[in-house]
Design a protein around this motif. Structure first.
Motif, PDB file in Angstrom:
ATOM      1  N   ARG A  11       0.829  -1.204   0.000  1.00  0.00           N
ATOM      2  CA  ARG A  11       0.000   0.000   0.000  1.00  0.00           C
ATOM      3  C   ARG A  11       0.867   1.260   0.000  1.00  0.00           C
ATOM      4  O   ARG A  11       0.414   2.341  -0.389  1.00  0.00           O
ATOM      5  CB  ARG A  11      -0.907   0.004   1.232  1.00  0.00           C
ATOM      6  CG  ARG A  11      -2.050  -1.034   1.142  1.00  0.00           C
ATOM      7  CD  ARG A  11      -2.440  -1.555   2.511  1.00  0.00           C
ATOM      8  NE  ARG A  11      -3.134  -0.560   3.306  1.00  0.00           N
ATOM      9  CZ  ARG A  11      -3.306  -0.665   4.646  1.00  0.00           C
ATOM     10  NH1 ARG A  11      -2.833  -1.718   5.301  1.00  0.00           N
ATOM     11  NH2 ARG A  11      -3.936   0.279   5.309  1.00  0.00           N
ATOM     12  N   LEU A  15       0.445   4.849  -2.180  1.00  0.00           N
ATOM     13  CA  LEU A  15       0.398   6.148  -1.520  1.00  0.00           C
ATOM     14  C   LEU A  15       1.428   7.105  -2.140  1.00  0.00           C
ATOM     15  O   LEU A  15       1.137   8.278  -2.384  1.00  0.00           O
ATOM     16  CB  LEU A  15       0.702   5.929  -0.032  1.00  0.00           C
ATOM     17  CG  LEU A  15       0.103   6.871   0.983  1.00  0.00           C
ATOM     18  CD1 LEU A  15      -1.386   7.057   0.767  1.00  0.00           C
ATOM     19  CD2 LEU A  15       0.363   6.357   2.392  1.00  0.00           C
ATOM     20  N   LYS A  18       0.110   8.326  -5.176  1.00  0.00           N
ATOM     21  CA  LYS A  18      -0.997   9.268  -4.960  1.00  0.00           C
ATOM     22  C   LYS A  18      -0.472  10.688  -4.714  1.00  0.00           C
ATOM     23  O   LYS A  18      -0.955  11.645  -5.312  1.00  0.00           O
ATOM     24  CB  LYS A  18      -1.831   8.786  -3.763  1.00  0.00           C
ATOM     25  CG  LYS A  18      -3.132   9.532  -3.561  1.00  0.00           C
ATOM     26  CD  LYS A  18      -3.947   8.867  -2.450  1.00  0.00           C
ATOM     27  CE  LYS A  18      -5.086   9.743  -1.982  1.00  0.00           C
ATOM     28  NZ  LYS A  18      -5.623   9.274  -0.683  1.00  0.00           N
ATOM     29  N   TRP A 163      -7.734  20.754   3.952  1.00  0.00           N
ATOM     30  CA  TRP A 163      -7.691  19.480   4.668  1.00  0.00           C
ATOM     31  C   TRP A 163      -8.273  19.570   6.082  1.00  0.00           C
ATOM     32  O   TRP A 163      -7.636  19.105   7.041  1.00  0.00           O
ATOM     33  CB  TRP A 163      -6.245  18.944   4.711  1.00  0.00           C
ATOM     34  CG  TRP A 163      -5.594  18.784   3.381  1.00  0.00           C
ATOM     35  CD1 TRP A 163      -4.840  19.715   2.724  1.00  0.00           C
ATOM     36  CD2 TRP A 163      -5.612  17.625   2.517  1.00  0.00           C
ATOM     37  NE1 TRP A 163      -4.388  19.211   1.517  1.00  0.00           N
ATOM     38  CE2 TRP A 163      -4.852  17.934   1.369  1.00  0.00           C
ATOM     39  CE3 TRP A 163      -6.205  16.352   2.629  1.00  0.00           C
ATOM     40  CZ2 TRP A 163      -4.665  17.028   0.325  1.00  0.00           C
ATOM     41  CZ3 TRP A 163      -6.012  15.461   1.585  1.00  0.00           C
ATOM     42  CH2 TRP A 163      -5.246  15.811   0.453  1.00  0.00           C
ATOM     43  N   TYR A 166      -8.403  16.485   8.963  1.00  0.00           N
ATOM     44  CA  TYR A 166      -7.488  15.391   8.590  1.00  0.00           C
ATOM     45  C   TYR A 166      -6.360  15.265   9.605  1.00  0.00           C
ATOM     46  O   TYR A 166      -5.974  16.234  10.263  1.00  0.00           O
ATOM     47  CB  TYR A 166      -6.870  15.652   7.210  1.00  0.00           C
ATOM     48  CG  TYR A 166      -7.772  15.302   6.062  1.00  0.00           C
ATOM     49  CD1 TYR A 166      -7.618  14.113   5.357  1.00  0.00           C
ATOM     50  CD2 TYR A 166      -8.801  16.163   5.666  1.00  0.00           C
ATOM     51  CE1 TYR A 166      -8.454  13.784   4.300  1.00  0.00           C
ATOM     52  CE2 TYR A 166      -9.648  15.843   4.604  1.00  0.00           C
ATOM     53  CZ  TYR A 166      -9.462  14.655   3.929  1.00  0.00           C
ATOM     54  OH  TYR A 166     -10.287  14.330   2.881  1.00  0.00           O
ATOM     55  N   SER A 261      -4.467   5.416   6.150  1.00  0.00           N
ATOM     56  CA  SER A 261      -5.926   5.583   6.139  1.00  0.00           C
ATOM     57  C   SER A 261      -6.309   6.824   5.334  1.00  0.00           C
ATOM     58  O   SER A 261      -5.502   7.732   5.165  1.00  0.00           O
ATOM     59  CB  SER A 261      -6.448   5.717   7.572  1.00  0.00           C
ATOM     60  OG  SER A 261      -6.280   7.053   8.023  1.00  0.00           O
ATOM     61  N   PRO A 262      -7.563   6.879   4.849  1.00  0.00           N
ATOM     62  CA  PRO A 262      -7.980   8.049   4.066  1.00  0.00           C
ATOM     63  C   PRO A 262      -8.116   9.308   4.918  1.00  0.00           C
ATOM     64  O   PRO A 262      -8.338  10.387   4.381  1.00  0.00           O
ATOM     65  CB  PRO A 262      -9.334   7.618   3.484  1.00  0.00           C
ATOM     66  CG  PRO A 262      -9.780   6.443   4.285  1.00  0.00           C
ATOM     67  CD  PRO A 262      -8.590   5.816   4.901  1.00  0.00           C
ATOM     68  N   GLU A 263      -7.952   9.197   6.237  1.00  0.00           N
ATOM     69  CA  GLU A 263      -8.089  10.377   7.101  1.00  0.00           C
ATOM     70  C   GLU A 263      -6.783  11.164   7.236  1.00  0.00           C
ATOM     71  O   GLU A 263      -6.719  12.148   7.966  1.00  0.00           O
ATOM     72  CB  GLU A 263      -8.559   9.971   8.514  1.00  0.00           C
ATOM     73  CG  GLU A 263     -10.025   9.638   8.619  1.00  0.00           C
ATOM     74  CD  GLU A 263     -10.309   8.204   8.204  1.00  0.00           C
ATOM     75  OE1 GLU A 263      -9.549   7.309   8.620  1.00  0.00           O
ATOM     76  OE2 GLU A 263     -11.273   7.981   7.431  1.00  0.00           O
ATOM     77  N   THR A 266      -2.935  13.834   2.444  1.00  0.00           N
ATOM     78  CA  THR A 266      -2.062  13.210   1.435  1.00  0.00           C
ATOM     79  C   THR A 266      -0.696  13.884   1.324  1.00  0.00           C
ATOM     80  O   THR A 266       0.336  13.217   1.265  1.00  0.00           O
ATOM     81  CB  THR A 266      -2.753  13.241   0.056  1.00  0.00           C
ATOM     82  OG1 THR A 266      -4.047  12.655   0.190  1.00  0.00           O
ATOM     83  CG2 THR A 266      -1.963  12.476  -0.983  1.00  0.00           C
TER      84      THR A 266
END
Lengths: 324, 324
Positions: A11, A15, A18, A163, A166, A261-263, A266
């Motif tokens: 993963r 990331l 991303k 954000w 986050y 995690s998506p929280e 980025t």
């Protein structure tokens, strides 16, 4: 060292891709144009911004290959003022979502990090022109006797312009006009986490990360100067400027799960990954894409805009002959 | 932290450009051709090597845009054997200076670091084909009570096949066929510096550096996995395999001067610079080209040969239709 399963590790490359989505795919797409100031490329402009530039021929010369700030503007002050006029008109007309977060805080625009600034613009606007941004991040950590290396994270306030809500690094801040790098770190450590001066003696420069992210707001070629700060086990950060909802201390393994995690913000991920690599928690033995990830933490932003073969014609006329 | 004058610092960028001489200028020059195996680029071939490949049309198909190992070779074993035949003919005929250092020790050739090897070749020959090399480097250091952080360096034996008599990192070795990364570090620590197992518990993975060097011998796209090892103040490394003339412990400032001198092996410089950056001795405050240097320590070697737009035609015929 065999801290993590194979699964969370694969993963990690996802990331890294991303937070480099623009570097890996957008950059070579043909629909962005170089943004040129004083004969040097300082950014990139997407088609949605390009369209709006055509309404300001006194300020922007739009050419088939690039767009440049009118070279008739003589200096830093004039360029900054003309740019600000346009940005404020856009902001007041509700043109771009990023300008809703107008900061009254400026970033410098330079051809290279260590050359003279060519102009300044509000930090909410730099992503419209793909201007390289610089920031400082401090990873606060504790050597816990029971839990091992543990890292302090902050949860951003739900009222933050970008954000909101986050998870993020303990301390981070952009390099604004008039502030040095180390100085920004010290300032933010005080404002964001109320870290007393006595603990800041251990603040240690540890390199920088560079990546190129894109979102609906714009383009983000970001370099973050990274600092490590070992804190005493009994110290608890406490926010001083209303920009943080809470802080939490997490053992490495849980910290990595939070980051995945998506929280998690980025564009703050690179700082944590770099920390975990430098400290031996992500290794070539437990992460199959180790080299690729390290390379994606240091993409060549300082040379990306300096293609020697490109020459930008500087015509110091008033109104330009725009072509789209 | 204000450890060094401005002057030695500006020399650092020069050095970073030196160990990246091919990345910064040669790479975009048109006189090298992609070296393709099994439809994937794995290297680059310079004109002097290209010329010789034409004498082996059963082994190499020379195309205007690229040269490929004959796709009729079915597997790893056959490709390795055919390549070895050519290399030994060159070696025995005295063709290339690098082959005088024939090692009887092979490196794997892969399209990506974590994919199956396509063939192996003697490590003295990989630079003729611009094959990516991988190595492991250990920076041994001591926290000296009086002199502060001090780093162990080795002086290479005057009989070494490459860089004889040059200064180098304490321990370093290439990743040969059949050895893991951490395993290579442990093996070399024993052979090169006789470091006892009890001290190796502190061996810490700290990332990797990637750079692309060129010399008269060939092309060197190298990635080194870097490890830090804190040693007790009373430990003195001692060579076990005859490849080291001497070891010397130098305080950071003197170590940096040694690295900047012409007596230091150019391709070992990145490991020291990365160490000094991670440990806060070279910083954005004392080195004006800090970001550029960090980026030049991590050039994108893992993606440099994977241009998605390129497609290599695989014709499984016997003798190829060569064109130069």
């Amino acid at each position: 060292m065999a801290l993590m399963d194979t699964e969370p590790m694969s993963r990690l490359l996802k990331l890294a891709k991303k937070f480099n989505c623009f570097y890996l795919s957008g950059l070579h797409a043909s629909d962005c144009r170089a943004f040129v100031v004083d004969g040097q490329q300082v950014g990139l402009v997407r088609p949605n911004v390009m369209k709006e530039l055509l309404s300001f021929p006194q300020v922007f010369q739009v050419q088939p290959e690039y767009v440049q700030l009118n070279p008739a503007f003589r200096d830093y002050a004039e360029r900054s003022a003309k740019m600000e006029e346009v940005l404020k008109e856009w902001r007041d007309g509700g043109k771009f979502v990023t300008l809703r977060g107008w900061r009254e805080e400026c970033y410098e625009v330079r051809a290279h990090f260590n050359t003279q600034p060519l102009l300044k613009m509000d930090r909410s606007a730099t992503c419209l022109f793909g201007i390289r941004n610089y920031g400082v991040d401090i990873t606060g950590y504790v050597m816990d006797r029971e839990k091992g290396l543990s890292i302090w994270l902050q949860k951003r306030s739900p009222t933050k312009q970008t954000w909101p809500g986050y998870w993020d690094n303990m301390v981070g801040g952009g390099l604004s006009v008039g502030y040095g790098i180390h100085e920004t770190g010290i300032k933010e450590a005080g404002e964001e986490a109320s870290i007393p001066t006595k603990h800041l003696g251990k603040l240690k420069s540890a390199g920088c990360v560079s990546f190129f992210f894109e979102s609906e707001r714009g383009l983000f070629p970001n370099t973050e100067f990274v600092y490590d700060l070992e804190l005493p086990p009994d110290f608890v950060p406490c926010n001083g400027d209303g920009e943080v909802e809470t802080f939490e201390l997490l053992p490495v393994k849980e910290c990595l799960e939070r980051v995945l995690s998506p929280e998690f913000k980025t564009t703050s991920v690179p700082v944590v990954l770099d920390f975990l690599i430098r400290h031996g928690y992500i290794t070539a033995e437990n992460e199959p894409n180790f080299i690729k990830i390290v390379e994606l933490l240091h993409v060549p932003l300082q040379t990306i805009y300096s293609q020697p073969q490109r020459k930008y014609k500087i015509e110091a006329n008033g109104e330009a002959n725009n072509s789209l």
